[in-house]
Write a protein that holds these residues in place. Structure first.
Motif, PDB file in Angstrom:
ATOM      1  N   THR A 174      46.353   3.290   4.544  1.00  0.00           N
ATOM      2  CA  THR A 174      46.747   4.315   5.517  1.00  0.00           C
ATOM      3  C   THR A 174      46.167   4.040   6.895  1.00  0.00           C
ATOM      4  O   THR A 174      46.807   4.330   7.909  1.00  0.00           O
ATOM      5  N   PHE A 175      44.967   3.466   6.955  1.00  0.00           N
ATOM      6  CA  PHE A 175      44.398   3.129   8.255  1.00  0.00           C
ATOM      7  C   PHE A 175      45.202   2.016   8.922  1.00  0.00           C
ATOM      8  O   PHE A 175      45.430   2.051  10.134  1.00  0.00           O
ATOM      9  N   ALA A 176      45.611   1.015   8.148  1.00  0.00           N
ATOM     10  CA  ALA A 176      46.424  -0.060   8.713  1.00  0.00           C
ATOM     11  C   ALA A 176      47.767   0.482   9.192  1.00  0.00           C
ATOM     12  O   ALA A 176      48.249   0.132  10.281  1.00  0.00           O
ATOM     13  N   LEU A 177      48.377   1.366   8.382  1.00  0.00           N
ATOM     14  CA  LEU A 177      49.660   1.956   8.768  1.00  0.00           C
ATOM     15  C   LEU A 177      49.505   2.783  10.038  1.00  0.00           C
ATOM     16  O   LEU A 177      50.331   2.688  10.958  1.00  0.00           O
ATOM     17  N   GLY A 178      48.460   3.588  10.113  1.00  0.00           N
ATOM     18  CA  GLY A 178      48.250   4.429  11.287  1.00  0.00           C
ATOM     19  C   GLY A 178      48.030   3.641  12.550  1.00  0.00           C
ATOM     20  O   GLY A 178      48.488   4.027  13.636  1.00  0.00           O
ATOM     21  N   THR A 179      47.320   2.521  12.440  1.00  0.00           N
ATOM     22  CA  THR A 179      47.096   1.657  13.604  1.00  0.00           C
ATOM     23  C   THR A 179      48.425   1.148  14.153  1.00  0.00           C
ATOM     24  O   THR A 179      48.694   1.215  15.361  1.00  0.00           O
ATOM     25  N   ALA A 180      49.262   0.630  13.254  1.00  0.00           N
ATOM     26  CA  ALA A 180      50.556   0.089  13.674  1.00  0.00           C
ATOM     27  C   ALA A 180      51.460   1.189  14.219  1.00  0.00           C
ATOM     28  O   ALA A 180      52.130   1.013  15.246  1.00  0.00           O
ATOM     29  N   ALA A 181      51.493   2.357  13.554  1.00  0.00           N
ATOM     30  CA  ALA A 181      52.377   3.441  13.982  1.00  0.00           C
ATOM     31  C   ALA A 181      51.967   3.985  15.347  1.00  0.00           C
ATOM     32  O   ALA A 181      52.813   4.280  16.197  1.00  0.00           O
ATOM     33  N   GLY A 182      50.648   4.117  15.574  1.00  0.00           N
ATOM     34  CA  GLY A 182      50.178   4.616  16.858  1.00  0.00           C
ATOM     35  C   GLY A 182      50.531   3.691  18.003  1.00  0.00           C
ATOM     36  O   GLY A 182      50.967   4.147  19.076  1.00  0.00           O
ATOM     37  N   ASP A 183      50.358   2.399  17.788  1.00  0.00           N
ATOM     38  CA  ASP A 183      50.702   1.437  18.840  1.00  0.00           C
ATOM     39  C   ASP A 183      52.211   1.340  19.032  1.00  0.00           C
ATOM     40  O   ASP A 183      52.692   1.089  20.144  1.00  0.00           O
ATOM     41  N   LEU A 184      52.960   1.544  17.952  1.00  0.00           N
ATOM     42  CA  LEU A 184      54.424   1.513  18.060  1.00  0.00           C
ATOM     43  C   LEU A 184      54.919   2.610  18.995  1.00  0.00           C
ATOM     44  O   LEU A 184      55.731   2.361  19.898  1.00  0.00           O
ATOM     45  N   THR A 185      54.428   3.830  18.814  1.00  0.00           N
ATOM     46  CA  THR A 185      54.897   4.941  19.645  1.00  0.00           C
ATOM     47  C   THR A 185      54.370   4.844  21.078  1.00  0.00           C
ATOM     48  O   THR A 185      55.078   5.167  22.035  1.00  0.00           O
ATOM     49  N   ALA A 186      53.124   4.381  21.219  1.00  0.00           N
ATOM     50  CA  ALA A 186      52.527   4.323  22.556  1.00  0.00           C
ATOM     51  C   ALA A 186      53.130   3.211  23.398  1.00  0.00           C
ATOM     52  O   ALA A 186      53.412   3.409  24.593  1.00  0.00           O
ATOM     53  N   MET A 187      53.354   2.038  22.784  1.00  0.00           N
ATOM     54  CA  MET A 187      53.786   0.866  23.545  1.00  0.00           C
ATOM     55  C   MET A 187      55.286   0.610  23.426  1.00  0.00           C
ATOM     56  O   MET A 187      56.006   0.591  24.422  1.00  0.00           O
ATOM     57  N   ASN A 188      55.754   0.422  22.190  1.00  0.00           N
ATOM     58  CA  ASN A 188      57.163   0.073  22.018  1.00  0.00           C
ATOM     59  C   ASN A 188      58.101   1.213  22.396  1.00  0.00           C
ATOM     60  O   ASN A 188      59.169   0.997  22.962  1.00  0.00           O
ATOM     61  N   LEU A 189      57.707   2.454  22.054  1.00  0.00           N
ATOM     62  CA  LEU A 189      58.550   3.604  22.377  1.00  0.00           C
ATOM     63  C   LEU A 189      58.183   4.234  23.715  1.00  0.00           C
ATOM     64  O   LEU A 189      58.797   5.229  24.129  1.00  0.00           O
ATOM     65  N   HIS A 190      57.167   3.676  24.373  1.00  0.00           N
ATOM     66  CA  HIS A 190      56.780   4.059  25.740  1.00  0.00           C
ATOM     67  C   HIS A 190      56.387   5.534  25.868  1.00  0.00           C
ATOM     68  O   HIS A 190      56.624   6.154  26.907  1.00  0.00           O
TER      69      HIS A 190
END
Length: 284
Positions: free
Chosen positions: A150-166
């Protein structure tokens, strides 16, 4: 010769539940570890990648040994383990993304599948995902595997929304706070199983805490640029203070009645299984 297989006993299981009671203090410490894991991992990675890997992996191994060897919940041991899982989980997510050159749009669903796979195997083996049942070594191993995933998933999901989804770091934090409120509301209204509500909220605390930490430490994507080092130090001080309070007040220890039934049933099943295996080995 007399049959002595019936007297063989399995290894000593935990004497009590190995996770804390789910109260406000639990969620406060969980959010602190998520932010800390993000900030500390990034700070060490910017300083020295080999040293960061050594500290992250070495600390994770030491913390897991301490936690698994304990026979009951101890706040300093448990939360040290969570902190090192946060650091190591962040490194795993970032390492796979950077090392393989994959985008967060790929790593996020990958880690989501990993989490789902752990939960499926855990439920298939134990029949429950309740944290009140973490009273055997096998269940504890499933629990910590799920936490790391869950920590690995949360890291990726947080960066996805912050960076990729702007959305930026603070925009992501608001998004995950709103998403986290959904299972809490559904559980409160009796529309969602408490076990499912807990794990959904647990997964979402990771990107929520990390997004806040990045928002204060980073200078890109709407961040305030205070630096990973200072933010790590501030979060660590608050974390240590709350863990010390938990250890002294002992308000987060699960009541024995919450897990006595599943523990007795599981011990009896283990004794029976151990006896079958021993008799089968003797016959062969």
């Amino acid at each position: 010769m007399p049959d002595t297989t019936r007297t063989r006993l399995p290894r000593l299981e935990p004497a009590a539940a190995k996770v804390p009671a789910i109260i406000a203090l639990f969620w406060a410490l969980k959010l602190l570890t998520t932010g800390m894991g993000e900030a500390i991992s990034d700070f060490m990675g910017q300083t020295s990648i080999p040293a960061a890997a050594l500290i992250g992996v070495g600390g994770f191994v030491v913390a897991m040994r301490m936690q698994l060897n304990a026979r009951e919940y101890r706040a300093p041991v448990y939360w040290f383990a969570v902190m090192m899982v946060a650091v190591c989980g962040t490194m795993v997510a970032d390492g796979i993304k950077d090392g393989a050159g994959l985008s967060y749009a790929v790593t996020t669903p990958f880690f989501a599948l990993c989490v789902a796979g752990v939960f499926w195997a855990w439920h298939r083996s134990e029949g429950t995902l309740s944290i009140h049942s973490i009273t055997t070594r096998r269940r504890e191993r499933y629990y910590w595997t799920a936490v790391l995933a869950t920590f690995a998933l949360g890291t990726a999901a947080g960066d996805l929304t912050a960076m990729n989804l702007h959305l930026g770091y603070f925009g992501s934090a608001i998004l995950f706070a709103a998403l986290m409120a959904v299972p809490a509301l559904l559980w409160w209204r009796g529309l969602l199983n408490p076990i499912a509500a807990f794990w959904i909220a647990y997964v979402l605390t990771r990107p929520l805490g990390a997004s806040f930490a990045d928002g204060f430490s980073k200078s890109n994507d709407g961040g305030l640029g205070l630096g990973d080092g200072p933010i790590s130090a501030i979060l660590l001080i608050v974390f240590v203070a709350l863990v010390a309070y938990a250890a002294k007040a002992r308000i987060d220890i699960q009541a024995p009645g919450e897990h006595a039934g599943p523990t007795l049933h599981h011990h009896l099943a283990d004794l029976e299984l151990e006896g079958h295996r021993a008799r089968a080995a003797a016959r062969s």
